[in-house]
Design an enzyme around this catalytic site. Structure first.
Site, short mmCIF file in Angstrom:
data_model
loop_
_atom_site.label_atom_id
_atom_site.label_comp_id
_atom_site.label_asym_id
_atom_site.label_seq_id
_atom_site.Cartn_x
_atom_site.Cartn_y
_atom_site.Cartn_z
CG HIS A 121 8.87 -48.34 -11.74
ND1 HIS A 121 8.90 -49.15 -10.36
CD2 HIS A 121 7.59 -47.96 -11.96
CE1 HIS A 121 7.55 -48.85 -9.86
NE2 HIS A 121 6.92 -48.30 -10.66
CG ASP A 198 10.23 -52.78 -15.48
OD1 ASP A 198 9.30 -53.44 -15.88
OD2 ASP A 198 10.23 -51.78 -14.86
CD GLN A 201 4.34 -48.62 -17.71
OE1 GLN A 201 3.48 -48.42 -18.68
NE2 GLN A 201 3.94 -48.83 -16.64
CE LYS A 224 2.43 -51.30 -14.21
NZ LYS A 224 2.43 -49.89 -13.81
CB CYS A 362 7.46 -45.49 -9.02
SG CYS A 362 6.21 -45.72 -7.68
#
Length: 407
Positions: A121, A198, A201, A224, A362
């Site tokens: 991202h 990251d 997700q 999220k 993104c």
């Protein structure tokens, strides 16, 4: 708890869209809907407990402080952090990664190498580019293989160059592909580099144990994982966090202040300047309660069955092109209708009550690698059901017919 009972906890899913279509929400990778217990927790704070934290000498402030710190303890258990001071409240994954890119700056010098997942991202690309501009370091993407997974051989060669930082996605926000973070972090550690993950997700789709993963830093967002917007977590190993230069300074994070200089306080508050998003932190703790109480192996298997149903349905449509639709993906599937613009697809689906995301998501470097100017993405949440997938597939068939009919 059965799936219908889980779905019933999300008030917005009962809303009708234009033309009285029931909402079919398949944009969970962008943001998930919120269960009633999250909404109630935030409402209760503002109605019954609203006060600033860590500063007041009165009972209301003490109660608000206790609620925030209890939330920190809950997050510590949720991700299996070794110490509560390792859980830093931020405004989301983007701020967490920017905090790292700023805080690690004194540890870099000209010529140092920063490796970044090619499917990352933008929030896990741009901060490292800015760090490189400030320090003279170099950002190098880790290539993807033909299956659009991280290229294992290329990764080994790049790690042999002894990078200082390696930034990875746990799960791709576009494709849903999953990186083997545990194995990758073992290699990164052996190469002497700092690992940054990251996890935005990942947290809604699989259990996260930061100690088992073996990374140095892990970042994720509340919205999220069925929590509020405007709040997230930066987790780091305590020794690593203590070396970070604070990006934000001011109130709350100090020990002493005078016009001859200031000294900073201890973790976690040293990295939490200013008034935190108090109601959102409490809402995030309620989202953890929801995930802990109602999401188990059976519900996760249900979600994976839906993803397989979605994948099979799309594969059966000759006009649809799928991207990296692997059986072990999580949460999302990316596709296009051949010869048609993704935004046209999204607009026609919206007219039928179907909410998906269309664009570059993104992840423009990934789009460039795929030779696309964008794509459609359908992404699942714990409340989606077989009817949602069936409605989406039927609506997509209708959309294909509308776009491809001869004039």
């Amino acid at each position: 708890m059965n799936h219908a009972a889980i779905r019933s906890q999300f008030p917005l899913l009962n809303c009708l869209q234009e033309e009285d279509y029931p909402l079919c929400y398949l944009d969970n990778a962008a943001t998930a809907q919120k269960p009633a217990m999250v909404l109630q927790a935030m409402d209760a704070f503002y109605r019954q407990q609203n006060a600033n934290v860590h500063r007041g000498s009165y009972q209301l402030s003490a109660a608000a402080t206790a609620a925030v710190e209890a939330s920190r303890d809950k997050l510590q258990r949720f991700i299996n952090a070794e110490q509560r001071q390792e859980v830093i409240f931020t405004h989301g994954t983007t701020e967490s990664l920017n905090m790292l890119a700023y805080g690690l700056e004194p540890q870099l010098q000209a010529g140092d190498l920063i490796l970044v997942d090619s499917a990352a991202h933008h929030a896990n690309i741009v901060p490292w580019q800015q760090l490189a501009l400030r320090t003279g370091a170099q950002v190098v993407p880790i290539p993807l293989d033909e299956e659009l997974r991280l290229d294992d051989a290329a990764c080994k060669l790049l790690l042999a160059k002894r990078p200082k930082i390696v930034a990875l996605s746990h799960v791709s926000n576009v494709l849903g592909t999953v990186n083997n973070i545990t194995a990758l972090c073992q290699r990164i550690r052996a190469a002497g580099a700092i690992s940054v993950v990251d996890g935005a997700q990942a947290v809604a789709h699989l259990p996260v144990d930061v100690q088992a993963l073996g990374c140095d830093f892990y970042a994720f967002s509340g919205h999220k994982m069925y929590g509020p917007t405007g709040v997230g977590i930066l987790w780091g190993k305590l020794a690593q966090l203590e070396q970070l230069t604070p990006m934000l300074t001011g109130g709350e994070m100090i020990k002493t202040v005078s016009f001859s200089g200031s000294t900073f306080g201890a973790l976690p508050h040293r990295l939490e300047a200013g008034t935190p998003p108090i109601a959102e932190i409490i809402g995030l703790a309620a989202a953890v309660d929801f995930l802990t109480q109602f999401v188990d192996a059976n519900s996760r298997q249900h979600e994976q069955r839906l993803l397989q149903q979605l994948r099979d349905g799309l594969l059966a449509m000759p006009a649809v092109e799928l991207y990296a639709a692997h059986a072990d993906n999580l949460g999302a599937i990316a596709f296009n209708i051949r010869g048609e613009h993704h935004h046209d697809v999204g607009a026609l689906l919206d007219q039928q009550g179907i909410a998906i995301r269309c664009g570059h998501h993104c992840a423009m470097p990934l789009m460039s690698l795929m030779a696309l100017n964008g794509c459609c993405r359908a992404s699942l949440g714990i409340y989606n059901n077989e009817q949602d997938v069936a409605r989406f597939l039927a609506a997509l068939q209708q959309t294909i017919a509308l776009l491809t009919e001869e004039i």
